[in-house]
Design an enzyme around this catalytic site. Structure first.
Site, PDB file in Angstrom:
ATOM      1  N   ASP A 102       0.836  -1.203   0.000  1.00 50.62           N
ATOM      2  CA  ASP A 102       0.000   0.000   0.000  1.00 50.62           C
ATOM      3  C   ASP A 102       0.873   1.256   0.000  1.00 50.62           C
ATOM      4  O   ASP A 102       2.013   1.233   0.480  1.00 50.62           O
ATOM      5  CB  ASP A 102      -0.853   0.056   1.274  1.00 50.62           C
ATOM      6  CG  ASP A 102      -1.811  -1.108   1.361  1.00 50.62           C
ATOM      7  OD1 ASP A 102      -2.183  -1.652   0.312  1.00 50.62           O
ATOM      8  OD2 ASP A 102      -2.183  -1.453   2.499  1.00 50.62           O
TER       9      ASP A 102
HETATM   10  N1  URA Z   1      -1.240  -5.873   4.148  1.00 54.72           N
HETATM   11  C1  URA Z   1      -1.686  -4.616   4.130  1.00 54.72           C
HETATM   12  O1  URA Z   1      -2.687  -4.306   4.786  1.00 54.72           O
HETATM   13  N2  URA Z   1      -1.017  -3.704   3.396  1.00 54.72           N
HETATM   14  C2  URA Z   1       0.097  -3.992   2.694  1.00 54.72           C
HETATM   15  O2  URA Z   1       0.672  -3.114   2.057  1.00 54.72           O
HETATM   16  C3  URA Z   1       0.553  -5.316   2.717  1.00 54.72           C
HETATM   17  C4  URA Z   1      -0.128  -6.238   3.441  1.00 54.72           C
END
Ligand code: URA
Length: 234
Positions: A102
């Site tokens: 993310d």
């Molecule tokens: N889980 C999440 O919530 N975000 C990420 O970027 C990776 C795994």
């Protein structure tokens, strides 16, 4: 380099997809439709797939980068946000990030121009655990940690068995190390939400045996030959 690997490395198809293109007569080498699926591409060969020339084979390169928050992990962004590729200073090959984190997640991301490896990691055997360190708003009880391990429902489906351990406290917040082998959208954040906690910060520290170690935020290093071999076989 074998023709299917060459096409995959150019990011056009997976190796299997390249084999299908060859079988369908869509690949020409030096002007002639290729009939040998095992052809080895030589320097100076002209390779054309679906009527489009494929660039000369680049050296395959593999990096691990410590992504800061505030960067996206696709090669381009329609909103003009910075991408992890902007952090690479001396890399001339046409690389791409493998998998995604993310925008606000930090930590380990692999960057390569090896399309075959990218496809393989995107569809691993399912046994590779990814390790995350989450800072959450509270302290999890042993029962709550067990819930994360056993699986919680997110988006109507139960998560696969995971590992979860407390990794220290910070006033009213705490750190939890969690290892998951699925890669569902915002999975770690949603798993904590499912048991009533909010993830305040999230960092990926390992993919299987590939570890971030002491790599500084925003920095990157080459993967070792052993690490590359490990990723190809995981
Ligand atoms: N889980 C999440 O919530 N975000 C990420 O970027 C990776 C795994």
């Amino acid at each position: 380099m074998r023709i299917n690997k060459y096409i995959a490395a150019a990011g056009i198809a997976s190796r299997r997809g390249a084999d299908e293109l060859i079988a369908a007569g869509k690949v020409k080498v030096n002007g002639a439709v290729l009939t040998q699926p095992g052809y080895d591409v030589k320097e100076g060969d002209s390779v054309v797939v679906n009527g489009r020339p494929v660039g000369a084979a680049e050296k395959l390169v593999y990096y691990v980068l410590n992504k800061p928050a505030g960067y996206i992990t696709s090669a381009r962004d329609e909103f003009g946000r910075p991408t992890v590729l902007n952090l690479l200073e001396d890399v001339e090959e046409r690389v791409f990030p493998v998998g995604r984190l993310d925008y606000d997640t930090m930590g380990l991301i692999i960057i390569t121009n090896d399309g075959a490896l990218g496809n393989h990691i995107a569809h691993p055997s399912g046994e590779v655990y990814k390790t995350y360190l989450a800072r959450v708003n509270g302290h999890l009880s042993p029962r709550e940690l067990q819930k994360l391990r056993d699986g919680v429902y997110i988006d109507g489906r139960r998560t696969a068995p995971a590992f979860a351990e407390n990794a220290g406290t910070d006033g009213s917040c705490s750190m939890v190390e969690i290892k998951i082998r699925e890669g569902r959208n915002r999975q770690v954040r949603k798993m904590f939400e499912a048991i009533g906690y909010k993830v305040l910060a999230l960092k990926r520290t390992a993919i299987g045996e590939i570890r971030l170690g002491r790599l500084k935020e925003g920095s990157y290093r080459k993967l070792s030959a052993e690490e590359i071999e490990y990723l190809k076989n995981c």
